[in-house]
Design an enzyme around this catalytic site. Structure first.
Site, PDB file in Angstrom:
ATOM      1  N   ASP A 149      11.013   5.449  38.402  1.00 38.14           N
ATOM      2  CA  ASP A 149      11.449   4.291  39.158  1.00 38.14           C
ATOM      3  C   ASP A 149      13.154   4.089  39.909  1.00 38.14           C
ATOM      4  O   ASP A 149      13.984   3.838  39.590  1.00 38.14           O
ATOM      5  CB  ASP A 149      11.848   2.839  38.761  1.00 38.14           C
ATOM      6  N   HIS A 196      22.202   1.416  43.391  1.00 35.83           N
ATOM      7  CA  HIS A 196      22.971   0.371  43.422  1.00 35.83           C
ATOM      8  C   HIS A 196      24.140   0.373  43.381  1.00 35.83           C
ATOM      9  O   HIS A 196      24.994   0.779  42.443  1.00 35.83           O
ATOM     10  CB  HIS A 196      22.372  -0.941  43.037  1.00 35.83           C
ATOM     11  N   ASN A 239      13.266  -4.583  37.550  1.00 38.36           N
ATOM     12  CA  ASN A 239      11.503  -4.948  37.330  1.00 38.36           C
ATOM     13  C   ASN A 239      10.774  -3.473  38.183  1.00 38.36           C
ATOM     14  O   ASN A 239      10.964  -3.341  39.063  1.00 38.36           O
ATOM     15  CB  ASN A 239      12.005  -6.066  38.974  1.00 38.36           C
ATOM     16  N   HIS A 272       8.000   8.448  41.979  1.00 41.76           N
ATOM     17  CA  HIS A 272       8.848   6.722  42.281  1.00 41.76           C
ATOM     18  C   HIS A 272       9.774   6.946  42.541  1.00 41.76           C
ATOM     19  O   HIS A 272      10.779   7.157  41.496  1.00 41.76           O
ATOM     20  CB  HIS A 272       7.943   6.086  40.625  1.00 41.76           C
ATOM     21  N   ASN A 332      10.687   1.131  51.059  1.00 41.27           N
ATOM     22  CA  ASN A 332      11.238  -0.121  51.178  1.00 41.27           C
ATOM     23  C   ASN A 332      13.024  -0.512  51.466  1.00 41.27           C
ATOM     24  O   ASN A 332      13.628  -0.309  50.782  1.00 41.27           O
ATOM     25  CB  ASN A 332      11.333  -1.163  49.779  1.00 41.27           C
ATOM     26  N   LEU A 367      15.036   5.668  47.989  1.00 41.71           N
ATOM     27  CA  LEU A 367      16.521   7.018  47.836  1.00 41.71           C
ATOM     28  C   LEU A 367      17.261   6.327  49.312  1.00 41.71           C
ATOM     29  O   LEU A 367      18.439   6.670  49.640  1.00 41.71           O
ATOM     30  CB  LEU A 367      15.855   8.155  49.077  1.00 41.71           C
ATOM     31  N   ARG A 368      17.020   5.190  49.356  1.00 40.71           N
ATOM     32  CA  ARG A 368      17.427   3.665  50.222  1.00 40.71           C
ATOM     33  C   ARG A 368      17.969   4.211  51.825  1.00 40.71           C
ATOM     34  O   ARG A 368      18.549   3.597  52.063  1.00 40.71           O
ATOM     35  CB  ARG A 368      18.887   3.953  49.415  1.00 40.71           C
TER      36      ARG A 368
END
Lengths: 434, 324
Positions: free
Chosen positions: A313, A317, A286, A63, A97, A66-67
């Site tokens: 996870d 950012h 979250n 999980h 995502n 990697l953006r």
């Protein structure tokens, strides 16, 4: 000889073989050749003395965000894979995502190939396995072309970041994925129950005047998915389990034989909602950090094996995105470079989980659970290894992260257990101080 | 000149009452006493904050609080600038941290901030050396409102300790409720809340307050009935079925007040929804101290400005005659 080396005198922990002994490990051409005592180094193969270090199958994290593509200011495939290697991981699963999301074979292929391209250029890290979107555009409506996505390299499907909300879609996914033998990964959250929430619902949220996310928001979706897994025979994997309720539901379902698994994140085992006080956005994620009772339940879930594996996870950012009003800051923290040490500190040092079992939860178990290579030092298997000093103390300094992002609640923590070398396919992809 | 309210150990800012002691709160109220009189004078001005620049930074619409602060500042001779922005800083395009840095670059002394996000006042206070006064942050705290409420209760009863206060209405979304709960408890009052279960937050009992099931029970129990405004949005959000229903179940009417003790008073932070949470005959009736609350608001804010600017509580009496 490239991809060949002899690791001499380390404490070899291989949960797949029940081994915890001082042994030498001979790697030839990217594969494990022998694990034995006193191996005489063959000609031309470098011998590395690793006395005092643990030699274990490389860690696996199912999980990770990697953006790339779309948010390369937070992380890239290259920096994320290198961050993983610095944390001792040899395989990571990249969530879909991104922007655009990984909902078509080209996007999935891009992630896989990009990681390989950097590895060929000597800039590689952990192996990167793309996880494909379960629904087109992660919109929760129409199933993606899962057959084509698997051919392109996808190892699972999920709409992570969003839950798969529509129960009929979830049912079809759990049926359809069985043709490919892959799990459906679920971010279990009822968005109507958690709407507007930014932290755990409870006394701390009440004092801070922040909107809460109740435990029921996770538990109701987990309960539903368990029944759908039982209905269909499909495999649902519950991501980042954060509540005692969800742990209990999974425990009972497993007893009945349902194909339900779950993962625990280091932060849900190490921290509670108290970490949010002072409006610390680096403690905003979250599912949120929960109560002490939930923390203990998740911890116990992992120790008992109800939650089979640890997963970070990892959610990078940019600092200025977190340097904001709490309501406006994005959810998520990075975790790859602190996971092993935080887990050693929270689970092994207090004596609640032997180191052997922690390695199992971070390597052998996720490989077995997801049916992928790795998690073993069996002769003939890929030489994916982590070498770490289980005693070395260090201070977490986010400035030293390989990740592009620094958003961690563990900055300044004094931790124990330091990764010294990470080997992927016989090739050293990370070396401490190197 | 941003000395720190040193005598009281208030620190640089006033973010909330949660971090203050009962002694500090009572001392702020004591400091407000001499400032009350200034507003009764013909010339309502003393030179206490002459040369101080204060920015009133309002990211949320506010009439009462903003004007109350502005009167307090002007009556203490401060130079003030008002900045109002309808949306949040993010919608406006500039981040709060940039706003903070820009203000600082203009060499100001104090910022009074109102913001829609909980924690925004602390966020600002942590990033600039000026004094920051929280004029309401999201659903977190509104400390000067609670201070003026406490002063009003003390005026009426002589002391806060031992009084029973019930806060009625939307506790979940109310910063006024949170600041009052902290302030009242620290000053020794007994506190309960009452309202629809949809608007009572999780874990409220951990804050040390009781919960009363019905408005009738609340009225019989308390010395002070604190009636909160019911925001229209709460109906749209599905927390209450209708305003009419809310009035039927939780509205404070003179019929219901017939069961109250003789001395019981009614507070409301304003603006009121007459006929929803409070009926007009109650709002305008003998138990209402709603207008004295407003008057006290100016005095309390003068006291807070004075103390954060470095004034000493025992000199407030002198300050009002003009020497500082």
């Amino acid at each position: 000889m490239s991809g060949s080396l002899l690791l001499a005198g380390g404490r070899v922990i291989d949960p797949s073989a029940g081994m915890d002994e001082v042994r030498d490990v001979l790697v030839r051409d990217g594969r494990i050749e022998t694990v034995a005592r006193g191996i005489a180094g063959p000609e031309g193969i470098p011998r590395i003395e690793v006395r005092g270090l643990v030699v274990a199958p490389g860690l696996i994290d199912v999980h990770v965000h990697l953006r790339e593509p779309g948010a390369e200011h937070k992380e890239t495939i290259r920096t994320g894979a290198r961050s993983a290697a610095a944390g001792g991981f040899t395989t990571i699963w990249a969530m879909p995502n991104t922007d655009p999301p990984l909902d078509d074979p080209a996007a999935v292929g891009f992630v896989r190939e990009e990681a390989r391209r950097w590895a060929r250029q000597g800039e590689g890290g952990a192996r990167v396995s793309p996880v494909a979107a379960a629904s087109l555009g992660l919109a929760g409506k129409q199933m993606t072309e899962i057959g084509g996505l698997v051919e392109a390299g996808a190892v699972a499907v999920t709409d992570d970041g969003h839950p798969i909300h529509d129960p009929a879609l979830m049912r079809r996914l759990l049926e359809y994925t069985q043709s490919f033998g892959i799990p459906v990964l679920q971010h279990a959250e009822d968005m109507a129950l958690s709407a507007g929430g930014v932290m755990n619902e409870g006394a701390v949220a009440t004092a801070l005047g922040l909107r809460g996310i109740p435990n029921a928001s996770e538990a109701t979706v987990v309960a539903r998915d368990i029944y759908l897994a039982e209905l269909t025979g499909g495999h649902v994997h519950v991501q980042h389990v954060s509540t005692g309720e969800a742990v209990e539901l999974i425990r009972l379902a497993r007893r009945r034989g349902a194909r339900v698994s779950g993962e625990a994140s280091p932060h849900h085992m190490a921290l509670t909602e108290e970490a949010v006080r002072g409006y610390r956005t680096e403690a905003k994620m979250n599912p949120p950090l929960r109560s002490e009772a939930d923390r203990l339940a998740v911890r116990k879930g992992l120790i008992d094996g109800v939650l089979e594996c640890v997963a970070t996870d990892h959610a990078p950012h940019h600092y200025e995105e977190k340097e904001r009003e709490f309501d406006d800051a994005p959810f998520g923290i990075v975790g790859l470079e602190t996971a092993l040490a935080v887990c050693i500190g929270e689970l092994v040092q207090p004596g609640d989980l032997p180191l052997f079992d922690l390695i199992e939860r971070m390597s052998t178990a996720p490989a077995r659970l997801m049916g992928i290579d790795g998690g073993t030092l069996r002769p003939g298997s890929r030489a994916d290894l982590v070498l770490f000093d289980p005693e070395e103390e260090w201070t977490v300094d986010p400035a030293n992260f390989r990740s592009k992002s620094r958003n961690t609640p563990f900055g300044g923590w004094e931790v124990t257990g330091r990764v010294k070398r990470t080997i992927v396919g016989g090739e050293t992809r990370y070396e401490d101080g190197g | 000149m941003t000395a720190q309210g040193r005598e009281l150990g208030l620190g640089k800012d006033l973010i909330g009452l949660e971090s203050l002691t009962g002694g500090q709160i009572e001392a702020i109220l004591d400091t407000a006493e001499p400032f009350k009189e200034i507003s009764e004078r013909k010339i309502k001005k003393v030179p206490v904050l002459r040369g101080q620049t204060i920015v009133n930074l309002f990211f949320e619409p506010s009439t009462r609080t903003r004007i109350s602060f502005e009167f307090a500042e002007k009556r203490l001779s401060a130079d003030t600038v008002n900045i109002s922005s309808a949306g949040s800083s993010v919608q406006k395009g500039e981040t709060l941290v940039d706003t903070a840095r820009n203000l600082e670059a203009m060499r100001i002394h104090m910022v009074v901030v109102r913001h829609g996000s909980s924690g925004a006042a602390k966020f600002l206070a942590d990033r600039i050396p000026s004094n920051v006064i929280n004029a309401g942050d999201g659903q977190h705290e509104h400390p000067t409102q609670a201070l003026l409420d406490l002063l009003t209760i003390r005026d009426r009863f002589g002391a806060i300790a031992g009084r029973r206060v019930c806060i009625v209405g939307d506790i979940l979304h109310s910063r006024v409720a949170r600041s009052n709960i902290w302030g009242l408890l620290k000053c020794g009052a007994e506190v309960a809340v009452c309202g629809p279960r949809t608007l009572i937050p999780a874990g409220i009992k951990h804050l040390g307050v009781g919960r009363l099931g019905s408005i009738e029970e609340a009225i019989e129990w308390c010395d002070v009935l604190y009636v909160l405004r019911l925001q229209l949005e709460r109906m749209e959000g599905g927390y209450v079925p209708s305003l009419r229903e809310y009035n039927r179940v939780f509205g404070v009417s003179s019929e219901r007040l017939a069961r109250a003790g003789d001395e019981m008073i009614v507070l409301h932070p304003g603006p009121m929804n007459r006929g929803v949470e409070i009926d007009s005959d109650v709002a305008d009736g003998p138990r209402s101290v709603i207008l004295p609350q407003v008057t006290n608001g100016v005095a309390v804010r003068m006291a807070v400005l004075y103390l954060l600017a470095g004034g000493r509580p025992e000199l407030a009496e002198d300050a009002k005659v003009g020497g500082s």
